[in-house]
Design an enzyme around this catalytic site. Structure first.
Site, PDB file in Angstrom:
ATOM      1  N   SER A 183       8.868  53.818 -40.747  1.00 11.89           N
ATOM      2  CA  SER A 183       7.342  53.275 -39.766  1.00 11.89           C
ATOM      3  C   SER A 183       6.837  52.208 -41.635  1.00 11.89           C
ATOM      4  CB  SER A 183       6.151  54.210 -39.370  1.00 11.89           C
ATOM      5  OG  SER A 183       5.831  53.203 -39.089  1.00 11.89           O
ATOM      6  N   ASN A 184       5.942  51.619 -41.292  1.00 16.16           N
ATOM      7  CA  ASN A 184       5.122  50.997 -41.794  1.00 16.16           C
ATOM      8  C   ASN A 184       3.599  51.391 -42.475  1.00 16.16           C
ATOM      9  OD1 ASN A 184       3.617  49.048 -40.178  1.00 16.16           O
ATOM     10  ND2 ASN A 184       6.094  48.843 -39.850  1.00 16.16           N
TER      11      ASN A 184
END
Ligand code: CTP
Length: 236
Positions: free
Chosen positions: A46-47
């Site tokens: 993810s980020n």
């Protein structure tokens, strides 16, 4: 009765007194937050997106009179008042939810930090570290949601995306404007920790095919109101 409302609710109710109506009668679909790309049943890629900018835009659009659908990746944010939120996890889920939601909508905003890649395969069992000293993940590119909406034959009348850059902000954002066939790009520099991904403040440059407008550094809510005012100007 007898208890004071939460301050945020009071602010939202008071803000109603100042509704501009600049988007009344318009429908808007917006993406926000990160996506999660599963590796195995317990892990994902993810980020750092918090979703704050997209949620602020959804709220500002509702305050301007629009009917708003917010397609959100996993965030810790509450649903803005009067906004319909559709929760998704992966980029593919977000793609499907967007295409299901955009029919007859007037404005589409891609504010999500969509993962560009996903693991080529998802392990159905938890990957065990005893069996290997290094792990190679093969990643494949996710479809670009914003570009796919902007290239629909019956695309929404106004499509806006973001460009998160760490260098050559205006040049890279202009490239995205043309490549993705969108009407406006909100470009922001994500290399500075005081602005961008997880912060409350942001600095945005709005780019159209004819104009580069630098907005003053401000809170994401204040910027969201400026961006919505600009979109209203553009579509009218
Ligand atoms: N976007 C999208 N779907 C993707 C990737 C990005 O809809 N699979 C949208 C984002 O919501 C944003 C815009 O595209 O509005 C630009 O995202 P950004 O991460 O800045 O750029 P990318 O197109 O992913 O290119 P790069 O990461 O190479 O800069």
């Amino acid at each position: 009765m007898g208890r004071m409302l939460d301050v945020d609710d009071l602010v939202a109710a008071t803000a109603n007194l100042f509704l501009t109506g600049s988007l009344s009668g318009k429908t808007l679909v917006i993406t926000a937050g990160p996506t999660r790309e599963a590796i195995d049943p317990v892990r994902y890629l993810s980020n750092h997106s918090s979703g704050k900018m997209g949620y602020a835009l959804a709220q500002a659009a509702v305050e301007a009179g629009a009917k708003v659908k917010l397609i959100s990746g996993p965030t810790h944010l509450p649903r803005p008042d009067r906004v319909e939120r559709i929760d998704v996890v992966s980029a593919q889920d977000m793609f499907d939810a967007c295409h299901a939601a955009v029919a007859n909508c007037d404005i589409f905003i891609g504010a999500a930090a969509v993962a560009d890649y996903r693991p080529a395969s998802i392990s159905s069992e938890k990957i065990k570290k005893d069996q290997q000293d290094s792990l190679n993940l093969q990643l494949i590119k996710n479809s670009d949601i914003l570009a796919s909406i902007a290239k629909l034959p019956n695309r929404p009348g106004f499509v806006m995306g973001f460009a998160a850059e760490t260098q050559q902000l205006v040049e890279f954002a202009q490239e995205k404007l043309y490549k993705k066939n969108v009407d406006m790009i909100a470009a922001n520099n994500v290399s500075s920790p005081e602005i961008g991904f997880n912060s409350d403040d942001n600095q945005i440059t709005l780019i159209t095919s004819t104009q580069v407008q630098e907005l003053p550094r401000a809170s994401k809510m204040a910027l969201a109101q400026m961006i919505i005012a600009r979109i209203a100007e553009e579509i009218h």
